[in-house]
Every structure is written in structure tokens, then in C-alpha cells.
Design a protein around this motif. Structure first.
Motif, mmCIF file in Angstrom:
data_model
loop_
_atom_site.group_PDB
_atom_site.id
_atom_site.type_symbol
_atom_site.label_atom_id
_atom_site.label_comp_id
_atom_site.label_asym_id
_atom_site.label_seq_id
_atom_site.Cartn_x
_atom_site.Cartn_y
_atom_site.Cartn_z
ATOM 1 N N THR A 150 0.847 -1.201 0.000
ATOM 2 C CA THR A 150 0.000 0.000 0.000
ATOM 3 C C THR A 150 0.877 1.244 0.000
ATOM 4 O OG1 THR A 150 -1.747 -1.147 1.219
ATOM 5 C CG2 THR A 150 -1.811 1.258 1.222
ATOM 6 N N CYS A 151 0.648 2.144 -0.954
ATOM 7 C CA CYS A 151 1.476 3.350 -1.075
ATOM 8 C C CYS A 151 0.782 4.345 -2.012
ATOM 9 C CB CYS A 151 2.860 2.992 -1.615
ATOM 10 S SG CYS A 151 2.833 2.250 -3.261
ATOM 11 N N ALA A 152 1.451 5.454 -2.292
ATOM 12 C CA ALA A 152 0.955 6.416 -3.287
ATOM 13 C C ALA A 152 1.392 5.945 -4.677
ATOM 14 C CB ALA A 152 1.519 7.796 -2.991
ATOM 15 N N ASN A 156 6.128 6.948 -1.110
ATOM 16 C CA ASN A 156 5.633 6.821 0.262
ATOM 17 C C ASN A 156 5.268 5.381 0.612
ATOM 18 O OD1 ASN A 156 5.101 7.959 2.776
ATOM 19 N ND2 ASN A 156 2.928 8.171 2.344
ATOM 20 N N ALA A 157 6.030 4.441 0.066
ATOM 21 C CA ALA A 157 5.822 3.033 0.409
ATOM 22 C C ALA A 157 6.687 2.676 1.610
ATOM 23 C CB ALA A 157 6.194 2.139 -0.777
ATOM 24 N N PRO A 158 6.179 1.913 2.560
ATOM 25 C CA PRO A 158 7.041 1.453 3.649
ATOM 26 C C PRO A 158 8.227 0.689 3.057
ATOM 27 C CG PRO A 158 4.740 0.994 4.135
ATOM 28 C CD PRO A 158 4.796 1.447 2.705
ATOM 29 N N PRO A 159 9.470 1.090 3.351
ATOM 30 C CA PRO A 159 10.632 0.480 2.693
ATOM 31 C C PRO A 159 10.718 -1.036 2.834
ATOM 32 C CG PRO A 159 11.284 2.468 3.859
ATOM 33 C CD PRO A 159 9.864 2.202 4.242
ATOM 34 N N GLY A 160 10.370 -1.565 4.020
ATOM 35 C CA GLY A 160 10.433 -3.015 4.217
ATOM 36 C C GLY A 160 9.479 -3.769 3.307
ATOM 37 N N PRO A 161 8.165 -3.485 3.381
ATOM 38 C CA PRO A 161 7.224 -4.148 2.479
ATOM 39 C C PRO A 161 7.530 -3.927 0.999
ATOM 40 C CG PRO A 161 6.035 -3.168 4.303
ATOM 41 C CD PRO A 161 7.473 -2.735 4.446
ATOM 42 N N LEU A 162 8.042 -2.738 0.644
ATOM 43 C CA LEU A 162 8.406 -2.483 -0.755
ATOM 44 C C LEU A 162 9.509 -3.434 -1.201
ATOM 45 C CD1 LEU A 162 8.331 -0.869 -3.393
ATOM 46 C CD2 LEU A 162 9.880 0.787 -2.343
ATOM 47 N N MET A 163 10.522 -3.614 -0.358
ATOM 48 C CA MET A 163 11.608 -4.518 -0.703
ATOM 49 C C MET A 163 11.092 -5.944 -0.906
ATOM 50 S SD MET A 163 14.860 -5.765 1.547
ATOM 51 C CE MET A 163 13.739 -6.725 2.551
ATOM 52 N N TYR A 164 10.224 -6.399 0.028
ATOM 53 C CA TYR A 164 9.700 -7.762 -0.083
ATOM 54 C C TYR A 164 8.783 -7.907 -1.295
ATOM 55 C CZ TYR A 164 11.657 -8.846 4.482
ATOM 56 O OH TYR A 164 12.529 -9.066 5.517
ATOM 57 N N PRO A 197 5.087 4.165 6.388
ATOM 58 C CA PRO A 197 5.314 5.074 5.253
ATOM 59 C C PRO A 197 6.326 6.158 5.634
ATOM 60 C CG PRO A 197 2.962 4.735 5.633
ATOM 61 C CD PRO A 197 3.674 4.150 6.809
ATOM 62 N N PRO A 198 7.289 6.456 4.759
ATOM 63 C CA PRO A 198 8.310 7.462 5.098
ATOM 64 C C PRO A 198 7.749 8.855 5.366
ATOM 65 C CG PRO A 198 8.993 6.150 3.204
ATOM 66 C CD PRO A 198 7.559 5.813 3.466
#
Length: 664
Positions: A9-11, A90-98, A251-252
């Protein structure tokens, strides 16, 4: 929140271009959910579902993924066939990486079965076309071990070599991967197999070490659910590790990571709480503090903040906490606690306390003594599983020291360590000092007494004018003088498997190609290349320092040992001047076999009575708020047996003998 590696979940911004590259249609969504899905033909798609709108699907074929700014929560998908680009932010870096890792593995982990499935795919395609039914989609299944192994082989992470030809190294500097269904073998950057860049984490070879325990997952769920959380735990329970995981899961935008000390702030990639708050040391009157925080830069920082993380909360004094809570409400014009900001606090009040002036000794010293504490905190957790020490005897001793309890058996065992020989392989024990100046004097004196010339290693700072600030927040010094045979400590996790971790002890054996070569206690030799440290400014900027990850280690101060696990340490506790200081010093040691305690005196171990009462109240509150499930009554039992009263009594008895688990 159970994290799904195939959901994000992100922009999202979507742009379509025409044949000559001119942008035509544009869509922008502040919040959208991305899922990896398959249709009945096993074709993969990225499904983008904006809030309250129908989903859009983009076929994962002939695409390019740009992930250079993944650590900032940004990534780009270019769909060449559809002449379309997805810009994620604005994606949480951890979930984005996974999410990106799952994408790569799923696109490259099934190629071994491609030829076997071709006939079946053709048959499904004919059936689908003849049926006339609309396509159905299902969510991607979890990554399997076979898919992981195959994808790693493609990425070059599992080397394939012959006796005559060495294996080529993966292209480390490549910024893009071209993913074309199954027609090519694109390399995957190793970052996709590692922890979020925000965390100082183990490498891909030790992924099991990255998993959160059940109690840590409970804290993470509360944080991602938007709760105001305070979590505590004894030394070595993985509080800082969990905090980095929490930061990477949020989210950052609007997430501000701070700590009460510069060293702790550096460990989580944040800034100091005082720098963020904008009210200096908080010594001024409340009126003056509000004026200082209302300045344009500070005011904007407070208004943008949605989630405030504070590490080492135990070292923030109660008056300062109360003032920043009032500042938050005033600047944000919001009467809710902390102006509606979500609070995530971490620390152990039984460790180092706040530093207060003698004239303020009667004031509210701890945060929990302030009137703002109760109104701000919704959930409280205590981590109980110790990760730093594996010896049950040592863990038991530390648990007693933490509450200031020393019996005859503990005294005898700790006194016996004074005769231990813990040196070896040319490495001397690090002397842990209660005062920083003592540690610096010992290191300078020992270095001068060594033969040979000193070699200077100068740090490269992103902003030369901020070197003093960086010195206060980063363990690596701006100027490091070394000689052959200098006793040093490693300041970065280089290779977890080989024991090259933050706090590992070694000795400089030579200078080679301008780099110090260090032999560590486990006999590993490593040429210490320059590493990078990053801290954030109060306004969200970034400052970096590049330096060899070493520090002189004949002596070290207790305050500077935050986050370190020392494998060869000697300490004298006779000069301890604070409650909890003896416990903090001893809890840095990896085991009883790696520590030598000189002139141990049980009187030097004590805990603050106010803190002990605070933790005692935790247990009482837990008992009062715990819900007791009432099951069916067993007719064969005696009256009162198995009743709610009996269950409550048993619960009280068990809780008074165990550490606090959670309050919500």
C-alpha cells in the motif's frame, strides 16, 4: 498485521505515453493497494486498486523496474508494451523490498517447469477462448524454497564454477533489471535479498536472523495499526532491531525517527529528539518553548509529523517530555494528546536514567512521572526473549542485576570472573569505564606507547561544517589515528556469519593499500574498507560520513557502548555513580566467559525505587485489565474450583512471578 509479501500500500502515479514519448493520460492516487495476481493462464499482473475505485491490471511482461530509491519508499515500473509507467512513492521500505523481491522470484522461479507446462497452457488457452467467460484472477501464492533457489541462481548469488573457469561476479552497479516473462536471465541486485537499507541487518545468508519473534510481531502489529505504543525489555532483547523493523514498515512521509542520544539516533538512522523538537534543551519557560517551536522551520516539522518514534525514552526527563507534548498540541492546533501524533516509544527505565541538573533533582526525572504519560500511551509491551546472551545462567544473573538484586551466589560467580583469562590471539580486553574522559585518556596513552608511526584515517563528511555534530552522533571519529598492534573495535555489521559484527574486538596487523587489516578474536582477518553512516537532520535532510569502521578499544565508556555486543571486556564497577549503570555495563558482554569484573561490590548494584514501582504498577494494571475467559463449569470439580475467581487468583500469582507481557 501479518505482512503479505505480494501486497503493498502506497501512493501511485500512473502515466501513459504515445509512440514518440509524449505523456498523455495521467492518474494520481494518494493511497492505492498493489497486489501480484495470476489469471487462469498463469500470467502475472500487478493489480492497482485505488481507494473506492475499480482495480487496474498491468501485465508483467517486457517491463523494467527502477529501485535505486527503494530505501526512501520509491520505485518505478515501466511497462514497455503498454507504454505505461507506475511511479510508487511513500511506500514502507520493508514491504516495498519484499514486494519487489517476490515479484522477481515469481517471474524467475518457475522457469524449470516452463517446457513441461507449455502443452497444458495451450490447452487452457483454447478452453478459455471457447468458454467466453471473463478472466478470473487469484492472489500470488507465497514464495517457495524451490523458487527462491532458482531465482538466486539466476541472480548469481549461488555461484556456479568449473575447475578451469571462475564464476563471473554479478553486475553490482546495474540499476535496472529487465524482466521479460521467462525469456531472459536478468540479474537481481542483492538488496532484494537483504534487510531494508534502513536497518543494520545481516546478509542474505542469514535470513533466519531477520525474522521477528512472536512478541516482536505483536509490537509491530500495534505500531502499524496506528496505536500509541511503549515497548520495553531488558538489554539484549532486540529493542533497536525491532525499532528498525518498525521504521521500515511505516510510510516514510510523516514518520520521524528520533532518539534521546546521538549514538542511539544513528543506530536507527534518525535524528536526536532535541534537534527535532526545536526547543533546545527545554530549560526555558513554557512560553519561550512555544515561541521557539513556532519558528517556521520547527513549526513545519511538527505539522508534517504523523508518527513520532523515540528510542532510549528512559533518558528523556519528565519535564522535557511534558513540554514537547504541550508544544505538539499548540503548534498543530489539536487538543488530542501530542497533537494527534502517533507515538512509538522504546527504552528500558531500569537502564541509564536521564541526566538532570543538581538543582532539578526533586523534579519529575522520568517520563512516566509526567502528567502527559498516561494520556499518551495506549499499549505497553515488554520483550522477554534475550538474543544477545545464550547462557541461561548469565541471563538469570542479569535479570537479578536489572532490579538491583544481588545474592551471595551471584556475588561469588561475578567475583570469580576476576581471575579469568579472556585475552587471546594478541587481543586485549576492552576496559569499560563509567566516564568518557577516562576511556579517551587510556586510548590515547596506549596508542602513544606503541612503537611505529601513527597513520591518520580522515572521515569524508557530506557537510564539513557539521563534523562536530557527526562526532557526537556517530561512533566512527572524524580523525582516527592507528598503529600496528593497536587494539580496535569494529563499528559495523560486515559479515554476521563470520563474526564480523558491531562490537567485535581485533588488533591491527598491517596497513595494506591504505587500509588497516585487522585480525579479530575469532582469527578472521579483514581489510577494513570505508563504510557509510547516515543520520537525518530535524528538517528531514541527510548527513553522511564515510570512514573505516574502527575505533580504538583499549577502553570504552558505558554510555558509548549502546547497541554493542562486546566479546572481550574488562570492567571495574567501583566508580559507578548511577542506578542501572552496573547492569548496563555487564549486559554488554556476550557471555560470562568473555568478561572480567574487577573489585566487584554488591553495593554498587542498585535500581531506582521509583522505576521499580513503575514496573510493579505495570503488573497490577495488567491484572486489572486482563479479560478472563469463562468456560463451561465442570460439575465434577469442587465448588469454586475452575471459577473466574480461581482463574484470577492463578493469573495474579503467575504474573507476580513473571515479567510484564503487554497492556492494551
Amino acid at each position: 498485521m501479518d505482512l503479505n509479501d505480494a501486497v503493498l500500500t502506497c501512493a501511485v502515479n500512473i502515466q501513459w505515453t504515445n509512440g514518440v514519448g509524449i505523456t498523455g493520460r495521467k492518474l494520481a492516487y494518494k493511497t492505492a493497494t498493489l497486489r501480484l495476481v495470476r489469471n487462469e493462464l498463469r500470467e502475472m499482473f500487478v493489480e492497482v486498486t485505488p481507494e473506492k475505485l475499480k482495480p487496474l491490471k498491468f501485465k508483467l511482461k517486457d517491463i523494467m523496474v527502477h529501485k535505486k530509491f527503494m530505501s526512501e519508499g520509491k520505485a518505478t515500473f515501466n511497462f514497455k508494451a503498454e507504454q505505461c509507467a507506475l511511479y510508487l512513492s511513500n511506500a514502507p521500505p520493508g514491504p516495498l523490498m519484499y514486494f519487489l523481491r517476490t515479484l522477481f522470484i515469481k517471474m524467475n522461479g518457475n522457469e524449470g517447469n516452463a517446457s513441461q507446462d507449455e502443452a497444458a497452457m495451450q490447452k487452457k488457452l483454447r478452453e478459455h477462448l471457447l468458454s467466453g467467460k471473463p478472466s478470473s484472477f487469484e492472489e500470488i501464492s507465497p514464495v517457495t524454497t524451490a523458487e527462491m533457489v532458482l531465482a538466486r541462481k539466476k541472480a548469481g548469488l549461488i555461484q556456479r564454477s568449473t575447475t578451469t573457469t571462475p564464476s563471473p561476479q554479478a553486475a553490482k552497479k546495474r540499476r535496472f533489471e529487465e524482466l521479460k516473462g521467462g525469456d531472459v536471465n536478468p540479474p537481481a541486485a542483492k538488496k532484494l535479498y537483504q534487510e531494508s537499507p534502513l536497518a543494520a541487518a545481516p546478509t542474505a545468508d542469514s535470513e533466519d536472523a531477520l525474522r521477528l519473534s512472536a512478541e516482536q510481531m505483536e509490537v509491530l502489529r500495534a505500531c502499524t495499526a496506528g496505536k500509541n505504543v511503549f515497548f520495553t525489555g531488558s538489554a539484549g532483547t532486540g529493542k533497536s532491531f525491532l525499532l528498525r523493523k518498525i521504521i521500515s514498515a511505516l510510510p516514510p512521509d510523516g514518520t520521524v525517527a528520533t532518539a534521546s542520544t546521538g549514538v542511539a539516533a544513528c543506530l536507527i538512522g534518525g535524528t536526536t529528539l532535541h534537534a527535532f523538537a526545536g526547543i533546545g534543551g527545554g530549560d526555558a519557560t513554557m512560553k519561550r518553548c512555544l515561541e521557539l517551536a513556532s519558528r517556521p522551520a520547527s513549526g513545519q516539522t511538527w505539522r508534517k509529523c504523523k508518527r513520532l518514534i523515540i528510542d532510549e525514552i528512559s533518558m528523556v526527563d519528565g519535564q522535557f517530555f511534558e513540554k514537547i507534548e504541550a508544544v505538539a498540541r499548540h503548534i498543530r492546533r489539536n487538543d488530542r494528546p501530542f497533537g494527534g501524533i502517533q507515538l512509538i516509544l522504546c527504552g528500558d527505565f531500569l537502564q541509564l536514567p536521564p541526566v538532570v541538573k543538581a538543582s532539578e533533582s526533586g523534579a519529575q526525572r522520568f517520563c512516566f512521572q509526567s502528567s502527559a504519560w498516561e494520556s499518551c500511551i495506549q499499549c505497553v509491551f515488554e520483550l522477554k526473549q534475550v538474543h544477545r546472551q545464550s547462557d541461561p545462567e548469565f541471563v538469570k544473573i542479569l535479570n537479578h542485576l536489572r532490579i538491583g538484586h544481588v545474592n551471595e551466589d551471584i556475588s561469588t560467580r561475578l567475583v570469580s570472573t576476576s581471575k579469568q583469562k579472556i585475552e587471546g590471539n594478541g587481543i586485549l580486553a576492552t576496559q569499560l569505564c563509567s566516564h568518557t574522559n577516562d576511556a579517551n585518556s587510556i586510548n590515547e596513552s596506549k596508542l602513544e606507547n606503541l612503537q611505529g608511526d601513527k597513520v591518520l584515517f580522515r572521515a569524508e563528511d557530506s557537510d564539513g561544517s557539521m563534523s562536530k555534530t557527526l562526532d557526537q552522533q556517530i561512533q566512527a571519529p572524524s580523525q582516527l589515528f592507528l598503529k600496528i598492534n593497536a587494539q580496535v573495535m569494529l563499528l559495523k555489521n560486515i559479515n554476521i556469519t563470520n563474526g564480523l559484527v558491531n562490537g567485535a574486538r581485533g588488533v591491527v596487523v598491517r596497513i595494506e593499500k591504505g587500509l588497516p587489516v585487522v585480525r579479530f578474536k575469532n582469527n578472521q582477518e579483514y581489510a577494513c574498507k570505508h563504510e557509510k553512516w547516515t543520520i537525518k537532520t530535524a528538517t528531514g535532510g541527510v548527513m553522511t560520513r564515510r570512514q573505516v569502521p574502527l575505533k580504538l578499544a583499549w577502553a570504552f565508556s558505558i554510555h558509548k557502548s549502546q547497541g554493542l555486543t562486546l566479546d572481550c571486556v574488562e570492567m571495574s564497577l567501583s566508580k559507578v555513580f548511577e542506578a542501572g549503570q552496573a547492569y548496563v555495563a555487564l549486559s554488554r558482554a556476550k557471555s560470562l566467559q568473555s568478561v572480567r569484573i574487577l573489585d566487584f561490590d554488591a553495593k554498587q548494584v542498585w535500581a531506582n525505587p521509583q522505576v521499580l514501582q513503575f514496573y510493579k504498577n505495570f503488573r497490577r494494571r495488567l491484572i486489572d485489565t486482563n479479560m478472563i475467559p469463562l468456560g463451561p463449569r465442570n460439575k465434577d470439580k469442587k465448588p469454586g474450583e475452575g471459577s473466574a475467581t480461581s482463574a484470577l487468583a492463578k493469573l495474579k500469582k503467575s504474573l507476580m512471578n513473571k515479567p510484564l507481557v503487554s497492556i492494551s
